[in-house]
Every structure is written in structure tokens, then in C-alpha cells.
Design an enzyme around this catalytic site. Structure first.
Site, PDB file in Angstrom:
ATOM      1  N   GLY A  28       0.846  -1.195   0.000  1.00 40.46           N
ATOM      2  CA  GLY A  28       0.000   0.000   0.000  1.00 40.46           C
ATOM      3  C   GLY A  28       0.879   1.242   0.000  1.00 40.46           C
ATOM      4  O   GLY A  28       2.099   1.158  -0.207  1.00 40.46           O
ATOM      5  N   ALA A  30       2.109   3.106   2.327  1.00 46.45           N
ATOM      6  CA  ALA A  30       3.227   3.162   3.283  1.00 46.45           C
ATOM      7  C   ALA A  30       4.400   2.317   2.792  1.00 46.45           C
ATOM      8  O   ALA A  30       5.549   2.760   2.822  1.00 46.45           O
ATOM      9  CB  ALA A  30       2.768   2.685   4.662  1.00 46.45           C
ATOM     10  N   LYS A  49       1.167 -10.187  -0.634  1.00 48.73           N
ATOM     11  CA  LYS A  49       0.480 -11.484  -0.746  1.00 48.73           C
ATOM     12  C   LYS A  49      -0.397 -11.577  -1.986  1.00 48.73           C
ATOM     13  O   LYS A  49      -0.780 -12.665  -2.380  1.00 48.73           O
ATOM     14  CB  LYS A  49      -0.317 -11.784   0.521  1.00 48.73           C
ATOM     15  CG  LYS A  49      -1.541 -10.931   0.764  1.00 48.73           C
ATOM     16  CD  LYS A  49      -2.307 -11.481   1.978  1.00 48.73           C
ATOM     17  CE  LYS A  49      -3.410 -10.538   2.388  1.00 48.73           C
ATOM     18  NZ  LYS A  49      -4.220 -11.039   3.492  1.00 48.73           N
ATOM     19  N   ALA A  60      -8.848   4.398  -0.972  1.00 46.26           N
ATOM     20  CA  ALA A  60      -9.106   5.650  -0.244  1.00 46.26           C
ATOM     21  C   ALA A  60      -9.689   6.690  -1.196  1.00 46.26           C
ATOM     22  O   ALA A  60      -9.165   6.920  -2.274  1.00 46.26           O
ATOM     23  CB  ALA A  60      -7.814   6.159   0.383  1.00 46.26           C
ATOM     24  N   GLY A  62     -11.390  10.057  -0.083  1.00 48.79           N
ATOM     25  CA  GLY A  62     -11.430  11.471   0.302  1.00 48.79           C
ATOM     26  C   GLY A  62     -10.191  12.254  -0.031  1.00 48.79           C
ATOM     27  O   GLY A  62     -10.212  13.166  -0.856  1.00 48.79           O
ATOM     28  N   GLY A  63      -9.060  11.933   0.613  1.00 47.40           N
ATOM     29  CA  GLY A  63      -7.870  12.713   0.306  1.00 47.40           C
ATOM     30  C   GLY A  63      -6.819  12.628   1.379  1.00 47.40           C
ATOM     31  O   GLY A  63      -6.747  11.665   2.137  1.00 47.40           O
ATOM     32  N   GLU A 127     -13.307  17.978   5.723  1.00 49.44           N
ATOM     33  CA  GLU A 127     -13.951  16.742   6.177  1.00 49.44           C
ATOM     34  C   GLU A 127     -14.215  16.868   7.677  1.00 49.44           C
ATOM     35  O   GLU A 127     -13.803  17.851   8.301  1.00 49.44           O
ATOM     36  CB  GLU A 127     -13.072  15.521   5.860  1.00 49.44           C
ATOM     37  CG  GLU A 127     -13.069  15.177   4.382  1.00 49.44           C
ATOM     38  CD  GLU A 127     -12.242  13.952   4.021  1.00 49.44           C
ATOM     39  OE1 GLU A 127     -11.593  13.380   4.900  1.00 49.44           O
ATOM     40  OE2 GLU A 127     -12.253  13.580   2.830  1.00 49.44           O
ATOM     41  N   HIS A 243     -16.797   3.916   9.686  1.00 47.77           N
ATOM     42  CA  HIS A 243     -17.104   5.074   8.849  1.00 47.77           C
ATOM     43  C   HIS A 243     -18.618   5.249   8.832  1.00 47.77           C
ATOM     44  O   HIS A 243     -19.349   4.282   8.632  1.00 47.77           O
ATOM     45  CB  HIS A 243     -16.571   4.850   7.426  1.00 47.77           C
ATOM     46  CG  HIS A 243     -16.499   6.118   6.633  1.00 47.77           C
ATOM     47  ND1 HIS A 243     -17.627   6.773   6.187  1.00 47.77           N
ATOM     48  CD2 HIS A 243     -15.443   6.860   6.200  1.00 47.77           C
ATOM     49  CE1 HIS A 243     -17.257   7.863   5.524  1.00 47.77           C
ATOM     50  NE2 HIS A 243     -15.930   7.935   5.520  1.00 47.77           N
ATOM     51  N   ARG A 289     -15.904  11.393  13.462  1.00 48.98           N
ATOM     52  CA  ARG A 289     -16.529  10.181  12.918  1.00 48.98           C
ATOM     53  C   ARG A 289     -17.226   9.306  13.939  1.00 48.98           C
ATOM     54  O   ARG A 289     -18.283   8.753  13.681  1.00 48.98           O
ATOM     55  CB  ARG A 289     -15.459   9.326  12.263  1.00 48.98           C
ATOM     56  CG  ARG A 289     -15.321   9.677  10.855  1.00 48.98           C
ATOM     57  CD  ARG A 289     -14.434   8.746  10.140  1.00 48.98           C
ATOM     58  NE  ARG A 289     -14.106   9.447   8.922  1.00 48.98           N
ATOM     59  CZ  ARG A 289     -13.127   9.138   8.127  1.00 48.98           C
ATOM     60  NH1 ARG A 289     -12.367   8.104   8.407  1.00 48.98           N
ATOM     61  NH2 ARG A 289     -12.920   9.836   7.047  1.00 48.98           N
ATOM     62  N   HIS A 350     -13.968   0.665   9.134  1.00 51.83           N
ATOM     63  CA  HIS A 350     -13.194   1.419   8.147  1.00 51.83           C
ATOM     64  C   HIS A 350     -11.697   1.450   8.450  1.00 51.83           C
ATOM     65  O   HIS A 350     -10.885   1.383   7.535  1.00 51.83           O
ATOM     66  CB  HIS A 350     -13.737   2.847   8.110  1.00 51.83           C
ATOM     67  CG  HIS A 350     -13.111   3.725   7.070  1.00 51.83           C
ATOM     68  ND1 HIS A 350     -13.091   3.402   5.736  1.00 51.83           N
ATOM     69  CD2 HIS A 350     -12.488   4.930   7.172  1.00 51.83           C
ATOM     70  CE1 HIS A 350     -12.473   4.366   5.062  1.00 51.83           C
ATOM     71  NE2 HIS A 350     -12.089   5.289   5.908  1.00 51.83           N
ATOM     72  N   ARG A 385      -9.396   8.344  14.687  1.00 53.96           N
ATOM     73  CA  ARG A 385      -8.575   9.004  13.669  1.00 53.96           C
ATOM     74  C   ARG A 385      -9.317  10.177  13.026  1.00 53.96           C
ATOM     75  O   ARG A 385     -10.485  10.065  12.656  1.00 53.96           O
ATOM     76  CB  ARG A 385      -8.200   7.998  12.571  1.00 53.96           C
ATOM     77  CG  ARG A 385      -7.410   8.606  11.435  1.00 53.96           C
ATOM     78  CD  ARG A 385      -6.976   7.533  10.467  1.00 53.96           C
ATOM     79  NE  ARG A 385      -8.092   6.903   9.820  1.00 53.96           N
ATOM     80  CZ  ARG A 385      -8.673   7.346   8.721  1.00 53.96           C
ATOM     81  NH1 ARG A 385      -8.251   8.462   8.142  1.00 53.96           N
ATOM     82  NH2 ARG A 385      -9.669   6.692   8.186  1.00 53.96           N
ATOM     83  N   SER A 390      -4.835   9.288   7.334  1.00 57.39           N
ATOM     84  CA  SER A 390      -4.232   7.954   7.226  1.00 57.39           C
ATOM     85  C   SER A 390      -3.258   7.831   6.056  1.00 57.39           C
ATOM     86  O   SER A 390      -2.162   7.291   6.223  1.00 57.39           O
ATOM     87  CB  SER A 390      -5.298   6.870   7.148  1.00 57.39           C
ATOM     88  OG  SER A 390      -6.176   7.124   6.101  1.00 57.39           O
TER      89      SER A 390
HETATM   90  C1  SIN Z   1     -13.401   9.236   3.195  1.00 60.67           C
HETATM   91  O1  SIN Z   1     -13.220   9.563   2.029  1.00 60.67           O
HETATM   92  O2  SIN Z   1     -14.420   9.492   3.822  1.00 60.67           O
HETATM   93  C2  SIN Z   1     -12.344   8.463   3.879  1.00 60.67           C
HETATM   94  C3  SIN Z   1     -11.240   9.326   4.252  1.00 60.67           C
HETATM   95  C4  SIN Z   1     -10.561   8.756   5.451  1.00 60.67           C
HETATM   96  O3  SIN Z   1     -10.878   7.662   5.877  1.00 60.67           O
HETATM   97  O4  SIN Z   1      -9.719   9.452   6.015  1.00 60.67           O
END
Ligand code: SIN
Length: 531
Positions: A28, A30, A49, A60, A62-63, A127, A243, A289, A350, A385, A390
Site C-alpha cells: 500500500g 506506506a 500477498k 481511499a 477522500g484525500g 472533512e 465510517h 466520525r 473502516h 482518527r 491515514s
Molecule cells: C473518506 O473519504 O471518507 C475516507 C477518508 C478517510 O478515511 O480518512
């Protein structure tokens, strides 16, 4: 118990062995970014794997949070992260995150990542629980844009080899020093040893312990479970983020409706078409959240409905096509037209705040073993979080590990590593339906270890999962599904144990029987260790 320390029997003399300066498990954001920031003089193996392009990061939407606006600052980003984290964030780690965000974003832009622009600047949206607009994005598929570009770059690197369909089964250790990993190669059905005294675990989280999750099938937490077996400390395992807005449709209960949709003004409605968030929190739809998820859960309980609705019908079609093309298209494929219809949503698992405990350089308590991304617990998320922290965490702490390598690797010579071991434990052919066990674990975790928990439910879940654990401890391991089942059962067990221990409510951990936050006794992390 040395007998169950490793999942497979092996004699190191009989196994094909490779040596690398650095081994990274997971592909991913990271893992791949860590490979890119490590100087090219070092040879690196990325072990994954599945194929390199399959990861949670790719999904992902959102951003990435970064304080770029002239009215914003790292200090404000720091403050928002701490508020969302409900008193459990590690302040040193959060400072690193917010202060080093912009430099890492610059770096990935140089690798070709294209974020949306407003004029010459990167476009910023908001957000939940952010006090400023600070989310940079690439439409509603930010993770894919970032991963595609980083993967394209890493494929050009001559010092990096990518081993796909290779499952990291166990960490090889000697006296708490990491020597490498034991890998099951799916194509040849054989075992290999990859020796290195610099192993980075970037395998992501374990959303698959729940029935409904936004995570892909691969998110079974295998890296965290191998770390635990090897004696790494894990932290904050009780904190699981749900989420608030995941599509609720008979054919799809895992597709995320990004928080950015609420960031752009979408409202949450119950089955009577009433907006309910104002009665739960002053930030309404953009509250942290955990608060939005619990509010939705409460509305669903009151109305006895399995979902609530998200309304973005007031935006023009062209706007939605441009800003949320993937969400628009996916919803339409289920007959939901965002320009006319309300979107049925409910909370789903999430993100795992907990994981392998590390310092700001990704160091664990095992010498030579590092972790970053969702698999790690740097303490930046605390009990909950903050949105879009993330992907940023994967970049910033991947870079910190990269910074260390030069100094650390100069001290060691990987080609001289010695690792010699015979592991022989008589495992049993236990006859049970493994798929059914996985489904049962997911049902139990969803019902008793989800958004609202209590002693009775957690104790029931603990008894059930402990029975399963007794079986997987002793069973024979032959396939990747078998290893994944071990991870799912082990990590469920650890989440339950931590959730039982924390007798208070904080962030994403809500106990109906201890509904208040208890700073006097519980403003501390729960750290667990195998031995
Ligand atoms: C989202 O787009 O709602 C997820 C973004 C996140 O988990 O930070």
C-alpha cells in the site's frame, strides 16, 4: 510457548534463502513510499500477498490532510487531530505528522501525483472535525491516483524487487533481534527465507474481522499478527473506526460514500426525511466520525431501520460528475441517481487505530523490525482518527523510516546474517469448516464488538473467539486462507481483550455500561504483548 511461535515447521538449512538490505512487507502507500525514499544504494524486496496494486490505500477516496491554506497552520491541524483523538494521541508523533506533511506532499507530486487544482494551487476541501479546509484530493479516487503513480515509480527502480503472491508467514527472530521473514510462495507452494536485519511491516489493518467493512478482502492484519507472535508490542487494539456513511444496498454494503460528500454539504436524514445531526453535535454532519457513527446507529435503533440517508441532490449534475465521478457512477450502477435520489447509508468498519507500537522512526521493541501505515500504532490517531490523516501517516512515517536506513544499515551487513533453526511442532488435522468459522467470527465481532459494546456482549464474544482460537492454534496451515484465518481469529481475540479491559467510553470505543470518559483511570494506552 515456543511450540506455537511459528505457524509452519521448517529447517532453515533446507529452505531457499535470499538476502536483502531491506525487506518491506505490504504494497500500500506506506510500503511503496518507504521503498521510494530509501536511498537507491540499498537493495530492497517488497513482499506482497496479492499483486502490488491490491491494497486498502488504493480504495481511499477522500484525500490527504495538509495545512496549505494561508489561514491554516500545522498548529491547527495538530489541535484538530488531538481533539478527534479524544485525549489519547501521542503529541510528539502528531507534531511530526503535521509538520512534515507538506514536504512529503511535495515529494509525491514530484513522483507525478496529480491532485485537483484551484487555479495554480491545490484545491482544498473539508472533512469531519477539521476546523479548516485542508483536504487535498484527486476527484474521489485519491488513493488510486497516489498508489498508481508511486507504483509506476517503484517499478522503474533497479534496487527494488517486487515479490507478488508471496505471503509473509512469520518473522524470524533470535533473542529479540529480527533476522528476516519466512515466506510462503503461492506459485511454487514452497517456503523461502528472506533474511535481512531491516524489516518494515506495512501490511495495513484488519477490517476483515467485521462483516461489513470498506476494506478489501486482503485486509486481514497478517503483519500485526506475525509481529505479535514474534513478541512485538501492540497498542490501542480496542479502537476500531466505523465510517458513518457506507452504501447500504442489498448487493453492496462496503462501498464508501466519502466524508468529502458531507464536506461539500450533504445532509444526513432519517427515514422520516428529518435531519438529525444538529441534535447530536454542534458540528452536525461534520462532527468527529465516532460521534456521527453513533448518532446514525441511534437513529437506526429508534426508527428500527437498517440505514439512514445522505442527501446531495441539491448539487448540479456537472458538479457531481466532476467532483465525485466514481461515487456517482457506482451508485448509478445500483439504480441510485445522486442528482435525484437519497443515498441509503449505514456505518461499517473502516480503520484500525491500533497496531504495532512504534516510535516516530517506526521502530518497534524488536531490534531491526519497523512498522508504518495502518499496521503501525504511532499514537497519532489516539482513540479516533481524524479524517484523511491515514494516507498522510503512511507517507510521513514511511519517510521517517527511510531517514533511518542509511545510519542503521551502515552498522550492519545483511549478507553476514546467520539464522539457523529447526522448528518442528506436531500440528493436528482438525476437521472443521474454515469458511464458516470466518463468517462466525465476523458476525460475532459485528454484533458484540462493534459501535456499542458492553461487558456481557464482550464476554460472550471472548468465550466464542477463545474456542476458535484454541482450534487455529493447533491446526495445520496449508493455504493463504488458513494463514488469514489465524490472523482474523487472533486479532479479534486481542481487540476483545483490550475492549474488555477499557472500562470507560472514549473515541471509537463506546461501552454502554461505562458510558463516560474516565480521564483519571483511563487516559492511558493499553499495550499488549505475547511474551
Ligand atoms: C473518506 O473519504 O471518507 C475516507 C477518508 C478517510 O478515511 O480518512
Amino acid at each position: 510457548m515456543d511450540d506455537i511461535r511459528y505457524l509452519l515447521n521448517f529447517n532453515s538449512k533446507d529452505i531457499e534463502t535470499e538476502y536483502h538490505d531491506v525487506i518491506i512487507i505490504g504494497s500500500g502507500i506506506a510500503g511503496v513510499y518507504t521503498a521510494l525514499v530509501i536511498p537507491e544504494e540499498f537493495d530492497i524486496a517488497i513482499i506482497t500477498k496479492e499483486t502490488i496494486d491490491i491494497s486498502n490505500s488504493v480504495l481511499a477516496q477522500g484525500g490527504i490532510a495538509v495545512s496549505l491554506d494561508k489561514e491554516d497552520s500545522p498548529e491547527l491541524h495538530f489541535k484538530d487531530t488531538l481533539v478527534a483523538g479524544a485525549g489519547l494521541c501521542d503529541e510528539e508523533s502528531v507534531w511530526v505528522l503535521v509538520n512534515e506533511a507538506a514536504a512529503n506532499i511535495d515529494c509525491i507530486c514530484k513522483f507525478g501525483v496529480n491532485f485537483d487544482k484551484k487555479g495554480k494551487d491545490l484545491a482544498l476541501t473539508r472533512e469531519g472535525a477539521h476546523s479548516k479546509n485542508r483536504i487535498i484530493h484527486a476527484g474521489d479516487t485519491t488513493g488510486k491516483e497516489v498508489c498508481d503513480k508511486l507504483i509506476a515509480e517503484v517499478r522503474t527502480r533497479k534496487n527494488v524487487i517486487i515479490k507478488e503472491r508471496s505471503f509473509a508467514v512469520d518473522l524470524l527472530t533470535d533473542e529479540n533481534v529480527c533476522k528476516g521473514i519466512l515466506v510462503y510462495d503461492e506459485d511454487s507452494s514452497s517456503l523461502k527465507m528472506y533474511l535481512s536485519n531491516f524489516v518494515v511491516c506495512a501490511t495495513g489493518g484488519f477490517g476483515q474481522i467485521y462483516k461489513n467493512t470498506t476494506n478489501p478482502e486482503v485486509a486481514t492484519g497478517d503483519g500485526i499478527s506475525l509481529a505479535y507472535r514474534a513478541g512485538a508490542q501492540l497498542m490501542d487494539m480496542e479502537f476500531i473506526q466505523f465510517h458513518p456513511t457506507v452504501l447500504y444496498h442489498p448487493q453492496n454494503k462496503s462501498f464508501l460514500i466519502s466524508e468529502a460528500v458531507r464536506g461539500e454539504g450533504a445532509l444526513l436524514l432519517n427515514d422520516k426525511n428529518e435531519r438529525f445531526m444538529p441534535s447530536y453535535h454542534k458540528l452536525c454532519e461534520l462532527a468527529p466520525r465516532d460521534i456521527v457513527s453513533r448518532a446514525i446507529f441511534e437513529e437506526m435503533r429508534k426508527t428500527e431501520e437498517p440505514n439512514v440517508f445522505l442527501d446531495i441532490t441539491f448539487k448540479h449534475k456537472e458538479y457531481l460528475e466532476n467532483r465525485f465521478p466514481n461515487i456517482l457512477k457506482t451508485c448509478l450502477s445500483y439504480g441510485i441517481d445522486l442528482t435525484k435520489d437519497l443515498i441509503p447509508v449505514s456505518p461499517a468498519e473502516h480503520y484500525c487505530m491500533g497496531g504495532i507500537k512504534t516510535d516516530v522512526f517506526g521502530r518497534t521493541n524488536i531490534q531491526g523490525f519497523y512498522a508504518c501505515g495502518e499496521a503501525a500504532c504511532t499514537g497519532i490517531h489516539g482513540a479516533n482518527r481524524l479524517a484523511s490523516n491515514s494516507l498522510l501517516e503512511g507517507l510521513v512515517f514511511g519517510q521517517k523510516i527511510g531517514q533511518l536506513t542509511v545510519e542503521e544499515l551502515k552498522k550492519r551487513d545483511c549478507k553476514s546474517i546467520q539464522f539457523s533453526k529447526i522448528h518442528d511442532f506436531k500440528r493436528q488435522k482438525i476437521d472443521f469448516d474454515k469458511k464458516e468459522m470466518k463468517r462466525n467470527v465476523q458476525d460475532i465481532m459485528t454484533k458484540y464488538v462493534g459501535i456499542i459494546r458492553d461487558e456481557k456482549g464482550l464476554t460472550y464474544a471472548a468465550n466464542m473467539i477463545n474456542d476458535y482460537f484454541a482450534k487455529v492454534q493447533l491446526m495445520e496451515y496449508n493455504t493463504i486462507e488458513d494463514f488469514e484465518l489465524n490472523s482474523i481469529v487472533l486479532l479479534s481475540k486481542l481487540v476483545i481483550e483490550s475492549a474488555l479491559e477499557r472500562k470507560e467510553s472514549r473515541g471509537a470505543h463506546f461501552r454502554a455500561d461505562f458510558s463516560k470518559t474516565d480521564d483519571l483511570n483511563w487516559r492511558r494506552n493499553i499495550i499488549i504483548k505475547n511474551r
